[in-house]
Scaffold this motif. Structure first.
Motif, PDB file in Angstrom:
ATOM      1  N   GLY A  12       0.830  -1.203   0.000  1.00 37.07           N
ATOM      2  CA  GLY A  12       0.000   0.000   0.000  1.00 37.07           C
ATOM      3  C   GLY A  12       0.861   1.247   0.000  1.00 37.07           C
ATOM      4  O   GLY A  12       1.817   1.346   0.773  1.00 37.07           O
ATOM      5  N   ARG A  14      -0.370   4.636   0.122  1.00 36.49           N
ATOM      6  CA  ARG A  14      -0.997   5.884   0.584  1.00 36.49           C
ATOM      7  C   ARG A  14      -0.139   6.446   1.717  1.00 36.49           C
ATOM      8  O   ARG A  14       1.032   6.113   1.850  1.00 36.49           O
ATOM      9  N   GLY A  17       1.556   3.692   4.030  1.00 31.63           N
ATOM     10  CA  GLY A  17       2.606   2.945   3.365  1.00 31.63           C
ATOM     11  C   GLY A  17       3.816   3.797   3.047  1.00 31.63           C
ATOM     12  O   GLY A  17       4.958   3.402   3.312  1.00 31.63           O
ATOM     13  N   GLU A  35       1.987  -0.961  -4.717  1.00 26.06           N
ATOM     14  CA  GLU A  35       0.692  -0.281  -4.806  1.00 26.06           C
ATOM     15  C   GLU A  35      -0.151  -0.946  -5.885  1.00 26.06           C
ATOM     16  O   GLU A  35       0.280  -1.110  -7.023  1.00 26.06           O
ATOM     17  N   LYS A  36      -1.372  -1.344  -5.509  1.00 27.63           N
ATOM     18  CA  LYS A  36      -2.210  -2.091  -6.451  1.00 27.63           C
ATOM     19  C   LYS A  36      -2.727  -1.220  -7.595  1.00 27.63           C
ATOM     20  O   LYS A  36      -2.990  -1.718  -8.692  1.00 27.63           O
ATOM     21  N   ASP A 155      -2.657  -1.581   3.676  1.00 27.19           N
ATOM     22  CA  ASP A 155      -3.525  -1.791   2.522  1.00 27.19           C
ATOM     23  C   ASP A 155      -4.986  -1.410   2.765  1.00 27.19           C
ATOM     24  O   ASP A 155      -5.884  -1.896   2.087  1.00 27.19           O
ATOM     25  N   GLY A 156      -5.227  -0.520   3.736  1.00 31.77           N
ATOM     26  CA  GLY A 156      -6.540   0.094   3.864  1.00 31.77           C
ATOM     27  C   GLY A 156      -7.589  -0.747   4.559  1.00 31.77           C
ATOM     28  O   GLY A 156      -7.334  -1.848   5.044  1.00 31.77           O
ATOM     29  N   SER A 159      -8.220  -4.354   3.921  1.00 31.95           N
ATOM     30  CA  SER A 159      -7.013  -5.151   4.123  1.00 31.95           C
ATOM     31  C   SER A 159      -7.306  -6.631   4.360  1.00 31.95           C
ATOM     32  O   SER A 159      -8.187  -6.990   5.129  1.00 31.95           O
TER      33      SER A 159
END
Length: 385
Positions: A12, A14, A17, A35-36, A155-156, A159
């Motif tokens: 991640g 953002r 990360g 990052e996806k 990852d938010g 996740s």
């Protein structure tokens, strides 16, 4: 299959990360951030407001390229229309352009030595002898294996990294604030003040916000925790009264129950929304996330250098972030539970009381007189004061 090896892998890119990667890299270990999405910072997932403390934590100076407005205070609107003005303090700060800011923060991590791969979705963890020791990811259609001493899950809210490692991260619908936000053009508000609106008809168990971005542009959003109608329903209802035009819509969820039970295990640390590092009463997560992510990056680097990435060593991360922001998040969670019980009538009464007081020096006598007339507000006011 392509195979890679790094000291630390961050999932991640953002603020959580990138901050983790930045401070791990500053500690001179090899870092890879995945990052996806194909672009860091897009889509926007918050109202974009921060305090100046955020930049002190990052040890960088705010840059005009991503500052949209400078905030002096906030106007808080009660259900009956009464408005309370609050100057400075926690309401003072900046409204950012997160699309620019997030990318700049990732760039700072890169300048400090982090490698970055975009359009790279992590599909699984590599676990050996009950220890996380890397990830399996898809990068532009190719499967890659990245071995690492420590994985940082940033990852938010969606996740699954922590869950794969055996940590409890599942939250009930009541613990998630459902949000919808427009960026709008033609919003007639003071560019130096945030606006907050409360009430069951406006945003049940939540609030509407307007965060000005200058030149008549503002983020107008709503967050609710109530079954039934969607946040977009309440948002459209609110903006129908504005002579403004939406140019962007973002919808998502914010965890508001406080941090998860455990934010570390062998070879893994969890930060940001994935860890519940969000203020439960405001839904704001940038500052607590950056504070915790900085600690995560530093502790991860230390564990690599000490050749000990066990749960016993990595628990220092949780100990340190709790020392920094744990008390504030716990207190906020307590306030939120109290506020959940307030009716519109209670909020109107509280606004009327505050309107006639100096908020910085409310006397005990005045407070006692008020709660005598409004006994259901006694616990909340006692806690706050």
């Amino acid at each position: 299959m392509t195979k890679l090896k790094y000291d630390v892998v961050v999932v991640g890119a953002r603020v959580g990360g990138s901050t983790s990667a930045l401070f791990a890299s500053k500690s001179d270990v090899d870092v890879l951030m995945l990052e996806k999405r194909q672009e860091i910072g897009s889509p926007v997932q918050c109202a974009e407001g921060v305090t100046y403390n955020t930049f002190e934590t990052l040890k960088i100076k705010p840059n005009e390229k991503y500052i949209r407005s400078k905030i002096k205070g906030a106007n808080i609107h009660a259900p009956d229309g009464r408005c309370i003005n609050y100057e400075g303090g926690v309401a003072e700060g900046l409204v950012l352009d997160r699309k620019v800011f997030d990318k700049e923060l990732a760039s700072e991590a890169a300048k400090s030595g982090s490698d970055i791969m975009v359009k790279t979705a992590v599909k699984d963890l590599i676990i050996k002898d009950h220890k996380v020791c890397g990830v399996i990811a898809k990068h532009l259609g190719e499967t890659i294996e990245v071995k690492a001493d420590v994985v940082i899950a940033a990852d938010g809210i969606e996740s699954n990294m922590a869950r794969m490692a055996g940590l409890k991260t599942i939250q009930s619908p009541q613990q998630i604030c459902s949000c919808a936000q427009y960026e709008m053009v033609g919003v007639d508000v003071d560019p130096n003040y945030l606006e907050f609106y409360f009430g069951e008809n406006v945003a049940p168990k939540g609030y509407v916000w307007i965060f000005p971005k200058g030149d008549g542009v503002a983020n107008v959003g709503v967050g609710i925790r109530s079954p039934g109608k969607t946040p977009l329903y309440y948002l459209d209802k609110f903006v129908s009264k504005l002579d403004a035009t939406p140019v962007e819509l973002n919808i998502g969820g914010v965890p508001v129950s406080g941090p998860i039970e455990k934010t570390y295990t062998d070879g893994l640390l969890v930060v940001g929304d994935a860890a519940g590092h969000v203020d439960p009463i405001t839904g704001g997560g940038i500052h607590p996330t950056i504070t915790c992510a900085r600690i995560a990056g530093e502790v991860a680097a230390e564990s690599v250098k000490n050749e000990d990435c066990s749960s016993n060593y990595l628990k220092n991360y949780e100990k340190l972030w709790k020392k920094e922001v744990g008390k504030g998040l716990s207190q906020s969670a307590k306030y939120r539970k109290m506020a959940d019980k307030l009716s519109d009538k209670d909020m109107n009464s509280l606004a009327e009381f505050i309107e006639n007081q100096d908020i910085e020096s409310i006397s005990k006598i005045a407070a006692l007189k008020f709660v005598g007339k409004n006994p259901n507000l006694m616990k909340l006011l006692t806690e706050i004061l």
